[in-house]
Design a protein around this motif. Structure first.
Motif, PDB file in Angstrom:
ATOM      1  N   PHE A  45       7.087 -18.621  35.842  1.00  0.00           N
ATOM      2  CA  PHE A  45       8.041 -19.361  36.655  1.00  0.00           C
ATOM      3  C   PHE A  45       9.248 -19.722  35.800  1.00  0.00           C
ATOM      4  O   PHE A  45       9.131 -19.915  34.590  1.00  0.00           O
ATOM      5  CB  PHE A  45       7.410 -20.635  37.219  1.00  0.00           C
ATOM      6  CG  PHE A  45       6.297 -20.375  38.194  1.00  0.00           C
ATOM      7  CD1 PHE A  45       6.565 -20.179  39.537  1.00  0.00           C
ATOM      8  CD2 PHE A  45       4.981 -20.311  37.762  1.00  0.00           C
ATOM      9  CE1 PHE A  45       5.548 -19.934  40.437  1.00  0.00           C
ATOM     10  CE2 PHE A  45       3.954 -20.062  38.652  1.00  0.00           C
ATOM     11  CZ  PHE A  45       4.243 -19.869  39.997  1.00  0.00           C
ATOM     12  N   PRO A  46      10.418 -19.835  36.441  1.00  0.00           N
ATOM     13  CA  PRO A  46      11.621 -20.176  35.675  1.00  0.00           C
ATOM     14  C   PRO A  46      11.533 -21.574  35.075  1.00  0.00           C
ATOM     15  O   PRO A  46      11.208 -22.535  35.768  1.00  0.00           O
ATOM     16  CB  PRO A  46      12.748 -20.105  36.713  1.00  0.00           C
ATOM     17  CG  PRO A  46      12.170 -19.464  37.916  1.00  0.00           C
ATOM     18  CD  PRO A  46      10.698 -19.616  37.857  1.00  0.00           C
ATOM     19  N   GLY A  47      11.820 -21.682  33.794  1.00  0.00           N
ATOM     20  CA  GLY A  47      11.915 -22.978  33.140  1.00  0.00           C
ATOM     21  C   GLY A  47      10.670 -23.823  33.304  1.00  0.00           C
ATOM     22  O   GLY A  47       9.547 -23.353  33.171  1.00  0.00           O
ATOM     23  N   ASN A  48      10.871 -25.109  33.616  1.00  0.00           N
ATOM     24  CA  ASN A  48       9.777 -26.064  33.789  1.00  0.00           C
ATOM     25  C   ASN A  48       9.545 -26.356  35.266  1.00  0.00           C
ATOM     26  O   ASN A  48       9.347 -27.507  35.657  1.00  0.00           O
ATOM     27  CB  ASN A  48      10.095 -27.363  33.044  1.00  0.00           C
ATOM     28  CG  ASN A  48      10.240 -27.147  31.553  1.00  0.00           C
ATOM     29  OD1 ASN A  48       9.543 -26.324  30.969  1.00  0.00           O
ATOM     30  ND2 ASN A  48      11.162 -27.877  30.942  1.00  0.00           N
ATOM     31  N   HIS A  49       9.564 -25.322  36.065  1.00  0.00           N
ATOM     32  CA  HIS A  49       9.503 -25.502  37.517  1.00  0.00           C
ATOM     33  C   HIS A  49       8.265 -26.291  37.943  1.00  0.00           C
ATOM     34  O   HIS A  49       8.369 -27.281  38.683  1.00  0.00           O
ATOM     35  CB  HIS A  49       9.515 -24.131  38.194  1.00  0.00           C
ATOM     36  CG  HIS A  49       9.492 -24.200  39.694  1.00  0.00           C
ATOM     37  ND1 HIS A  49      10.573 -24.628  40.433  1.00  0.00           N
ATOM     38  CD2 HIS A  49       8.516 -23.911  40.591  1.00  0.00           C
ATOM     39  CE1 HIS A  49      10.270 -24.600  41.713  1.00  0.00           C
ATOM     40  NE2 HIS A  49       9.028 -24.163  41.844  1.00  0.00           N
ATOM     41  N   ASN A  50       7.096 -25.863  37.486  1.00  0.00           N
ATOM     42  CA  ASN A  50       5.866 -26.554  37.895  1.00  0.00           C
ATOM     43  C   ASN A  50       5.847 -27.996  37.421  1.00  0.00           C
ATOM     44  O   ASN A  50       5.451 -28.910  38.157  1.00  0.00           O
ATOM     45  CB  ASN A  50       4.643 -25.814  37.349  1.00  0.00           C
ATOM     46  CG  ASN A  50       4.387 -24.514  38.082  1.00  0.00           C
ATOM     47  OD1 ASN A  50       5.047 -24.217  39.073  1.00  0.00           O
ATOM     48  ND2 ASN A  50       3.436 -23.734  37.590  1.00  0.00           N
ATOM     49  N   GLU A  51       6.262 -28.213  36.167  1.00  0.00           N
ATOM     50  CA  GLU A  51       6.265 -29.570  35.627  1.00  0.00           C
ATOM     51  C   GLU A  51       7.204 -30.481  36.411  1.00  0.00           C
ATOM     52  O   GLU A  51       6.904 -31.657  36.643  1.00  0.00           O
ATOM     53  CB  GLU A  51       6.666 -29.547  34.151  1.00  0.00           C
ATOM     54  CG  GLU A  51       5.629 -28.930  33.226  1.00  0.00           C
ATOM     55  CD  GLU A  51       5.719 -27.421  33.172  1.00  0.00           C
ATOM     56  OE1 GLU A  51       6.469 -26.851  34.000  1.00  0.00           O
ATOM     57  OE2 GLU A  51       5.055 -26.816  32.327  1.00  0.00           O
ATOM     58  N   GLU A  52       8.345 -29.932  36.827  1.00  0.00           N
ATOM     59  CA  GLU A  52       9.301 -30.736  37.591  1.00  0.00           C
ATOM     60  C   GLU A  52       8.736 -31.126  38.953  1.00  0.00           C
ATOM     61  O   GLU A  52       8.952 -32.243  39.432  1.00  0.00           O
ATOM     62  CB  GLU A  52      10.603 -29.957  37.760  1.00  0.00           C
ATOM     63  CG  GLU A  52      11.372 -29.772  36.453  1.00  0.00           C
ATOM     64  CD  GLU A  52      12.578 -28.866  36.626  1.00  0.00           C
ATOM     65  OE1 GLU A  52      12.757 -28.344  37.758  1.00  0.00           O
ATOM     66  OE2 GLU A  52      13.323 -28.673  35.657  1.00  0.00           O
ATOM     67  N   ILE A  53       8.001 -30.203  39.572  1.00  0.00           N
ATOM     68  CA  ILE A  53       7.403 -30.512  40.873  1.00  0.00           C
ATOM     69  C   ILE A  53       6.360 -31.614  40.727  1.00  0.00           C
ATOM     70  O   ILE A  53       6.329 -32.582  41.498  1.00  0.00           O
ATOM     71  CB  ILE A  53       6.770 -29.250  41.491  1.00  0.00           C
ATOM     72  CG1 ILE A  53       7.861 -28.260  41.893  1.00  0.00           C
ATOM     73  CG2 ILE A  53       5.908 -29.612  42.698  1.00  0.00           C
ATOM     74  CD1 ILE A  53       7.325 -26.962  42.464  1.00  0.00           C
ATOM     75  N   SER A 132      -0.747 -36.438  39.299  1.00  0.00           N
ATOM     76  CA  SER A 132      -0.258 -35.892  38.034  1.00  0.00           C
ATOM     77  C   SER A 132      -1.123 -36.378  36.880  1.00  0.00           C
ATOM     78  O   SER A 132      -1.692 -37.477  36.931  1.00  0.00           O
ATOM     79  CB  SER A 132       1.198 -36.315  37.797  1.00  0.00           C
ATOM     80  OG  SER A 132       1.606 -36.051  36.472  1.00  0.00           O
ATOM     81  N   SER A 133      -1.188 -35.561  35.834  1.00  0.00           N
ATOM     82  CA  SER A 133      -1.908 -35.966  34.626  1.00  0.00           C
ATOM     83  C   SER A 133      -1.128 -36.995  33.818  1.00  0.00           C
ATOM     84  O   SER A 133      -1.587 -37.424  32.758  1.00  0.00           O
ATOM     85  CB  SER A 133      -2.196 -34.742  33.746  1.00  0.00           C
ATOM     86  OG  SER A 133      -0.979 -34.114  33.355  1.00  0.00           O
ATOM     87  N   ALA A 134       0.036 -37.408  34.312  1.00  0.00           N
ATOM     88  CA  ALA A 134       0.805 -38.449  33.627  1.00  0.00           C
ATOM     89  C   ALA A 134       0.008 -39.735  33.511  1.00  0.00           C
ATOM     90  O   ALA A 134       0.263 -40.560  32.627  1.00  0.00           O
ATOM     91  CB  ALA A 134       2.122 -38.706  34.366  1.00  0.00           C
ATOM     92  N   SER A 135      -0.979 -39.917  34.395  1.00  0.00           N
ATOM     93  CA  SER A 135      -1.809 -41.118  34.345  1.00  0.00           C
ATOM     94  C   SER A 135      -2.583 -41.236  33.041  1.00  0.00           C
ATOM     95  O   SER A 135      -2.991 -42.335  32.659  1.00  0.00           O
ATOM     96  CB  SER A 135      -2.798 -41.125  35.522  1.00  0.00           C
ATOM     97  OG  SER A 135      -2.139 -41.425  36.732  1.00  0.00           O
TER      98      SER A 135
END
Length: 354
Positions: A45-53, A132-135
Motif C-alpha cells: 500500500f502507498p506510504g502509511n495508508h493502513n496506519e493512517e486509517i 487500534s493497538s495504540a491502547s
C-alpha cells in the motif's frame, strides 16, 4: 464480500461499480495510475495508508465517538461506539445480538459494577484495543491485571492478553505482593451454593434496569474473578509462587544480622509474607525443593516461627491447627525433609452432670 459480483446494494449498484455518471468508478485514469504507481509502497500500500486509517479510527471513532451507531454503558460510563468494531469481541457481539432494542439509538449494558478485577481503566484500554493497538501504550504495572481481565472477558484479543500478562508477570514485587496474594487466594464457597466467591465480595443479584433500558434475552454469564482469566489464572499463580520461593528469598538477606535494629530483617520480611499465604501455597512453598533457605533445620525453624505468626494474624487459621515436622534418617516428603500439616482443632467436650 464487499466488491464482489454477488454482493450488491439496495440501489442495484455493486460496491465500487460505475454509475451512469461514472462516479464511484473503481478504475482510474491512466494519468492517475501512473502518478500513484511511482509512490513508495509499504506492505503493498502507498506510504502509511493502513496506519493512517487505524489512527483515524482510534482518534475519531473511539476517542471522539464520531458517527457512532451504538451506546455502551459500563461502570457508570457511556461510550459512543461502532457496532462493526465491537463485533470483533465475541462477548460484545453476543451482547449486541441478544439485546432487545425498544427503539431509538442502540444501546448495550455491560454489568461489571461488582467485578473488582475489571476496572474502568482496564475496560477502557481493552475497548480501545478493538480500534487500534495504540491502547498498548496505556498499559503499566498498576493496571495490567485489570486490562488482562477485561481482554479475557471481551475475547478475541490474544495479543493484548499476552502483552498485559507479561507486564503483570514482570511487575510482581515485594511492594505489591499483597495484592497478588489476594488474587491467588482460593475463593470461598457461598453457603448453599457451588459457586465460589471471594470473602467480602457483594453477591451479584442482577443489574438494576431503568425505564426504557434494553433487556437481555440471553445475557452472557460473567465469570468469577479468578476464572475470568482462564488459562492465565494458573500461569499467574505459578509466577507468584516462583516469586515467593525463588526471587524473593534471593533478594533478601536471610542469614546476615540486620545492621539497623529498627528495620525488620530479611527473614522477618519473608516470614510476614509467608504468614499471609493460603495454607496450600504455604505448605507447597516451604516443602518446595526450589525454596533455598539454608539447611533443613533452618527451614524447619523458619516454618515453625511462621506458623506462630499465622496463628496470631491469619484469620484462615481459625479452627485449624498447623504443624511442621522434620524428617530424620533420610526420609523426605516430596524432596524436602520439612513437612507442613494441618488438621481441624478438636471441639471441647463438655461433661453434663445429671
Amino acid at each position: 464480500m464487499n466488491g464482489t459480483a454477488q454482493n450488491t446494494f439496495g440501489n442495484g449498484l455493486q460496491n465500487g461499480s460505475v454509475d451512469v455518471n461514472g462516479a464511484g468508478s473503481s478504475h482510474e485514469s491512466p494519468e492517475h495510475q501512473q502518478a500513484t504507481s511511482s509512490a513508495p509502497l509499504r506492505n503493498g500500500f502507498p506510504g502509511n495508508h493502513n496506519e493512517e486509517i487505524v489512527e483515524h479510527l482510534y482518534q475519531a471513532g473511539f476517542q471522539a465517538g464520531n458517527y457512532s451507531d451504538i451506546l455502551l454503558h459500563v461502570h457508570q460510563n457511556m461510550y459512543r461506539l461502532h457496532s462493526i468494531i465491537l463485533s470483533r469481541s465475541p462477548y460484545l457481539a453476543h451482547l449486541m445480538s441478544t439485546t432487545l432494542q425498544p427503539g431509538g439509538q442502540r444501546a448495550i449494558y455491560v454489568p461489571l459494577d461488582h467485578d473488582r478485577e475489571v476496572t474502568p481503566d482496564g475496560f477502557a484500554i481493552a475497548l480501545g484495543y478493538l480500534y487500534s493497538s495504540a491502547s498498548l501504550r496505556l498499559i503499566h504495572p498498576e493496571n495490567a491485571r485489570a486490562v488482562l481481565a477485561a481482554a479475557c472477558l471481551l475475547g478475541g484479543m490474544d495479543d493484548l492478553c499476552e502483552f498485559a500478562y507479561d507486564v503483570c508477570r514482570r511487575s510482581i514485587s515485594l511492594d505489591n505482593i499483597g495484592s497478588w496474594l489476594d488474587f491467588v487466594d482460593v475463593p470461598e464457597a457461598a453457603p448453599g451454593s457451588a459457586t465460589p466467591i471471594r470473602a467480602g465480595t457483594p453477591m451479584r443479584t442482577g443489574t438494576p434496569m431503568l425505564p426504557g433500558t434494553p433487556t437481555l434475552a440471553s445475557p452472557p454469564p460473567l465469570p468469577q474473578p479468578t476464572s475470568l482469566f482462564g488459562l492465565y489464572t494458573q500461569r499467574l499463580r505459578g509466577d507468584v509462587f516462583n516469586f515467593l520461593v525463588v526471587v524473593l528469598p534471593a533478594t533478601l538477606d536471610l542469614t546476615g544480622a540486620n545492621e539497623d535494629p529498627s528495620e525488620p530483617s530479611g527473614r522477618d520480611v519473608l516470614m510476614q509474607v509467608f504468614s499471609r499465604l493460603p495454607f496450600e501455597m504455604f505448605k507447597s512453598a516451604v516443602e518446595s525443593p526450589t525454596f533455598q533457605f539454608g539447611t533443613d533445620q533452618a527451614r524447619f525453624k523458619f516454618a515453625k516461627d511462621t506458623i506462630e505468626v499465622r496463628k496470631r494474624s491469619n484469620p484462615r487459621a481459625a479452627g485449624t491447627e498447623e504443624t511442621v515436622v522434620l524428617a530424620f534418617g533420610g526420609g523426605n516428603f516430596g524432596g524436602s525433609a520439612v513437612h507442613v500439616t494441618r488438621k481441624l482443632k478438636k471441639k471441647p467436650l463438655w461433661k453434663v452432670s445429671s
